[in-house]
Enzyme design. Structure first.
Site, short mmCIF file in Angstrom:
data_model
loop_
_atom_site.label_atom_id
_atom_site.label_comp_id
_atom_site.label_asym_id
_atom_site.label_seq_id
_atom_site.Cartn_x
_atom_site.Cartn_y
_atom_site.Cartn_z
N ASP A 169 -22.06 -29.36 102.72
CA ASP A 169 -22.96 -30.47 102.40
C ASP A 169 -22.34 -31.85 102.62
O ASP A 169 -21.12 -32.00 102.70
CB ASP A 169 -23.47 -30.36 100.95
N GLU A 172 -21.67 -28.44 97.34
CA GLU A 172 -20.45 -28.58 96.52
C GLU A 172 -20.47 -29.89 95.75
O GLU A 172 -19.93 -30.00 94.66
CB GLU A 172 -19.19 -28.51 97.40
ZN LIG Z 1 -16.32 -34.84 97.97
ZN LIG Z 2 -15.17 -32.23 99.15
#
Ligand SMILES: [Zn+2]
Ligand SMILES: [Zn+2]
Length: 384
Positions: A77, A135
């Site tokens: 991401d 994440e």
């Molecule tokens: Zn980051």
């Molecule tokens: Zn990262």
């Protein structure tokens, strides 16, 4: 330099990364990114592909013989940042940028997958390549993938993060604490509003908040064992509408970072104790909400040594760097709740470089060789 990573594979990894960099997607929205990853994996030989959630991809490579199960993880991401890097392959999407290097993580793991597919005969066991969404945004994609069974049967899990402020190609893999537990909190201190010229008729929540903020600083400096560590940062404070009005309430918020679960619990209790005590002392009241974020990433000793041995054998002793734990958070910890593992750094810049999450963030693609080599060697040795 590692013979496992050919110049051709390196160039492919760079091309994948540049495509991903130009087409970033935010956490939980990685529709095109995961499709690109899936299609790229499909062009390799011998992978079973799975979509445990719509924005992530898991590829399984079964070796020639049965054996252990290894998971290798990359996050895919990007961040809500307007890119100012000036790169020719800069983001084509306004307000979205790969400013943490996850495009590089994805490219490195694709490279490792391609190389390992060609060496299937050397593997006893199974490699699971986990291309994880989200994440950067709690609750994070890792816990969703764990929930979906991605870690079932896994005996070792390994992940990597590029480090823009460490020397290119160097590998760091601490034993024990690696990244902190990252929690957040919000509080509201309620007083009684009124005319600024008549404070005795009001109950000024601003001065009460000032006391609470100051007292919260004592938690880390006076209650945590100095050998352990913690951060409490109050990063938000909002109150008031005009110079001549005492407001009704003050809103506060911030973050707590810890490694030790006991210290984590102490900080949570301590913050509320300070709010309770200070507001009571002044006749005010409070509300408090504490949100547990990602748990701390604690590298298993044997796992970290496995990664370091792979790095030494492929890149040489000089490629190993000492690294300190960071107070940043990483949802790789969700996998570590299911199996021992290690999370390692791959140097991708210089100490005076631009930090992660910055509009001019860049990584040196020469780092990919090292990351790919460590992934491949770890798999070849662990599944020998
Ligand atoms: Zn980051
Ligand atoms: Zn990262």
């Amino acid at each position: 330099m590692s013979a496992l990573v050919t110049a051709e594979l390196e160039q492919e990894a760079i091309a994948w990364r540049r495509h991903l960099h130009a087409h970033p997607e935010l956490s939980f929205e990685e529709v095109e990114t995961s499709l690109y990853v899936e299609e790229t994996l499909r062009s390799f030989d011998g992978l079973e592909l799975d979509r445990p959630v719509a924005t992530a991809v898991v590829a399984t490579l079964r070796g020639a013989r049965p054996g252990r199960v290894l998971a290798l993880r990359a996050d895919i991401d990007a961040l809500p940042i307007e890119e100012e890097s000036g790169l020719e392959f800069a983001s084509t999407r306004p307000g979205v940028m790969h400013a943490c290097g996850h495009d590089g993580h994805t490219a490195m793991l694709l490279g490792a997958a391609k190389a390992l597919c060609a060496r299937r005969d050397e593997l006893s066991g199974e490699v699971r390549f986990v291309f994880q969404h989200a994440e950067e945004k709690p609750p994070g994609g890792a816990c969703q993938l764990v929930e979906a069974g991605v870690m079932d049967g896994v005996e070792l899990v390994v992940g990597a993060h590029l480090a823009a402020m460490k020397d290119v190609g160097k590998i760091g893999c601490p034993v024990g604490p690696m990244a902190a537990a990252a929690d957040t909190f919000s509080a509201e201190i309620h007083g009684r509003g009124g005319h600024a010229a008549a404070p005795h008729r009001a109950l000024d929540p601003v001065v009460v908040a000032a006391q609470a903020i100051t007292n919260a600083q004592h938690l880390v400096s006076r209650t945590v064992d100095p050998i352990k560590s913690a951060v409490v940062s109050i990063t938000r404070i909002h109150a008031g509408t005009a110079d001549n009005i005492i407001p009704e309430a003050v809103q506060l918020g911030g973050t707590v970072r810890t490694f030790d679960p006991e210290v984590r619990a102490e900080m949570r209790e301590g913050l509320e104790r300070v709010l309770r005590g200070v507001t009571e002392a002044h006749g005010a009241s409070y509300t408090f909400a504490y949100e547990e974020g990602y748990a701390a990433v604690i590298n298993d000793e044997t796992a970290a040594e496995t990664v370091l041995a792979a790095a030494r054998s492929e890149l040489g002793d000089d490629a190993i760097m000492d690294v300190e734990p960071i107070m940043g958070g990483e949802d790789f910890s969700a996998y570590l709740e299911k199996a021992p593992g290690a999370f390692f750094w791959v140097g991708a810049g210089r100490e005076d470089g631009v930090p992660h999450h910055h509009p001019r963030f860049t990584i040196d693609e020469a780092a990919f060789r090292s990351g790919i080599a460590v992934f491949i060697r770890t798999a070849l040795d662990y599944l020998a």
